[in-house]
Scaffold this motif. Structure first.
Motif, PDB file in Angstrom:
ATOM      1  N   TRP A  88       0.843  -1.206   0.000  1.00 11.31           N
ATOM      2  CA  TRP A  88       0.000   0.000   0.000  1.00 11.31           C
ATOM      3  C   TRP A  88       0.876   1.253   0.000  1.00 11.31           C
ATOM      4  CZ3 TRP A  88      -0.922   4.094   3.475  1.00 11.31           C
ATOM      5  CH2 TRP A  88      -2.078   4.833   3.229  1.00 11.31           C
ATOM      6  N   LEU A  89       1.926   1.243   0.819  1.00  6.01           N
ATOM      7  CA  LEU A  89       2.818   2.409   0.862  1.00  6.01           C
ATOM      8  C   LEU A  89       3.659   2.514  -0.410  1.00  6.01           C
ATOM      9  CD1 LEU A  89       3.845   2.393   4.604  1.00  6.01           C
ATOM     10  CD2 LEU A  89       2.889   4.336   3.372  1.00  6.01           C
ATOM     11  N   ASP A  91       2.801   1.596  -3.350  1.00  6.79           N
ATOM     12  CA  ASP A  91       1.933   2.109  -4.410  1.00  6.79           C
ATOM     13  C   ASP A  91       1.907   3.632  -4.396  1.00  6.79           C
ATOM     14  OD1 ASP A  91       1.281  -0.372  -5.270  1.00  6.79           O
ATOM     15  OD2 ASP A  91      -0.676  -0.469  -4.292  1.00  6.79           O
ATOM     16  N   ARG A  92       2.219   4.226  -3.252  1.00  6.01           N
ATOM     17  CA  ARG A  92       2.169   5.680  -3.112  1.00  6.01           C
ATOM     18  C   ARG A  92       3.527   6.351  -3.217  1.00  6.01           C
ATOM     19  NH1 ARG A  92      -1.904   3.345  -1.980  1.00  6.01           N
ATOM     20  NH2 ARG A  92      -3.913   4.383  -1.954  1.00  6.01           N
ATOM     21  N   TYR A  93       4.550   5.707  -2.615  1.00  4.06           N
ATOM     22  CA  TYR A  93       5.862   6.347  -2.548  1.00  4.06           C
ATOM     23  C   TYR A  93       6.952   5.584  -3.299  1.00  4.06           C
ATOM     24  CZ  TYR A  93       3.557   9.133   1.001  1.00  4.06           C
ATOM     25  OH  TYR A  93       2.694   9.962   1.645  1.00  4.06           O
TER      26      TYR A  93
END
Lengths: 133, 175
Positions: A88-89, A91-93
């Protein structure tokens, strides 16, 4: 007096860049379930703080790291797998946020170079020893 | 002479050349969001300022492109970008604010002093929206198109020279 004011201003400056809000509920509070907390702790030690560059979110007191720990803990408590939370992280950073790099188009040289160096060293040694005999 | 004798030196010079080139490049500490090109994740934030609505992800997919400005009253560069936000608003940009870890009284004082270019402001007390859209600091400004998709990320305070660029990105997002 002027020096005292200057000192106060200089010491106050770093504080001015911080917010005045209390930390997120699970920033410093462990999960009640010891097994889940251990999972969360292991994960947090391999996630990179976005504000402080060379610290994990487990090590950092930056408010944003606290908010990230809160996210990790509530997601683990809700039954998510540590790999899902890391995903999840990422996918963002992107790869930046993870201290446990995954092999992909950008990172494969990291994994390939040691193998190539070992092969070159083996070839050199093999030839030397054969010549020496 | 054996050409292989030169290999170690060549490798070392190549290493030096790469190191020198890397050092001559400007330092880039930005962590770019991987969410550019992705739809906004679901969120719903309570109002941050009296008389103005909060911000929900469902506000966005109505055909109108908007700027999503991540800011905070405790953030000094946010003061520096306030005139540029006012200019963007004057030129017709709709700006939605998300206040990170901020108190209502501090928000009100900041808006009174530096102006309020926002149509709505949400309170993000746990940085949930910030983490959700891959923003790693304040201030940051995202362009959201009329379908609710993130199309552009601006990291850091908006300088005067960034204003035309953001307007152009908004125009592109509206097409």
């Amino acid at each position: 007096m002027r020096r005292a004011v200057l000192l106060a201003v200089l010491m106050g400056a770093p504080l001015a860049a911080q917010d005045a809000m209390p930390p997120a509920p699970y920033a410093y509070r462990q999960l009640d379930d010891a097994a889940q907390e251990a999972e969360a702790q292991d994960l947090m030690e391999t996630l990179r703080c976005l504000k402080c560059q060379s610290q994990s979110i487990a090590d950092s007191d930056a408010p944003m790291a606290g908010d990230m720990r809160h996210q990790v803990r509530i997601r683990i408590a809700a039954g998510e797998d540590p790999a899902e939370v890391r995903g999840w992280l990422m996918d963002r950073y992107g790869d930046y946020v993870s201290y446990s790099p995954a092999m992909n188009v950008r990172t494969w040289p990291l994994f390939a170079v040691p193998g190539v160096l070992i092969l070159i060293a083996a070839a050199v040694l093999f030839r030397r020893f054969r010549r020496a005999r | 002479m054996n050409w292989r004798l030169w290999l170690p030196l060549t490798a070392f010079v190549a290493f030096l050349a790469i190191a020198a080139y890397s050092m001559s490049q400007p330092k880039d500490d930005f962590v770019r969001s991987e969410m550019v090109g992705e739809p906004l994740p679901y969120f719903s934030l309570p109002p941050a300022a009296e008389g103005q609505p909060g911000v929900s992800s469902t506000d966005f997919a109505d055909g109108k492109p908007r700027l999503l400005n991540i800011w905070a009253s405790w953030c000094l560069p946010c003061i520096a970008e306030a005139p540029q936000l006012a200019e963007l608003e004057r030129q017709g940009a709709e700006i939605v604010g998300v206040a990170i870890r901020d108190k209502p009284e501090d928000i009100a004082a900041f808006l009174a002093e530096h102006g309020n270019p926002y149509t709505s402001i949400g309170r993000d007390d746990l940085s949930e929206v910030q983490l959700g859209i891959g923003s790693s600091g304040v201030p940051e400004t995202f362009v959201i198109d009329g379908k609710g998709v993130i199309t552009y990320q601006h990291i850091g305070d908006i300088r005067e020279s960034d204003v035309p660029l953001l307007l152009e990105q908004l125009r592109e997002a509206g097409a």
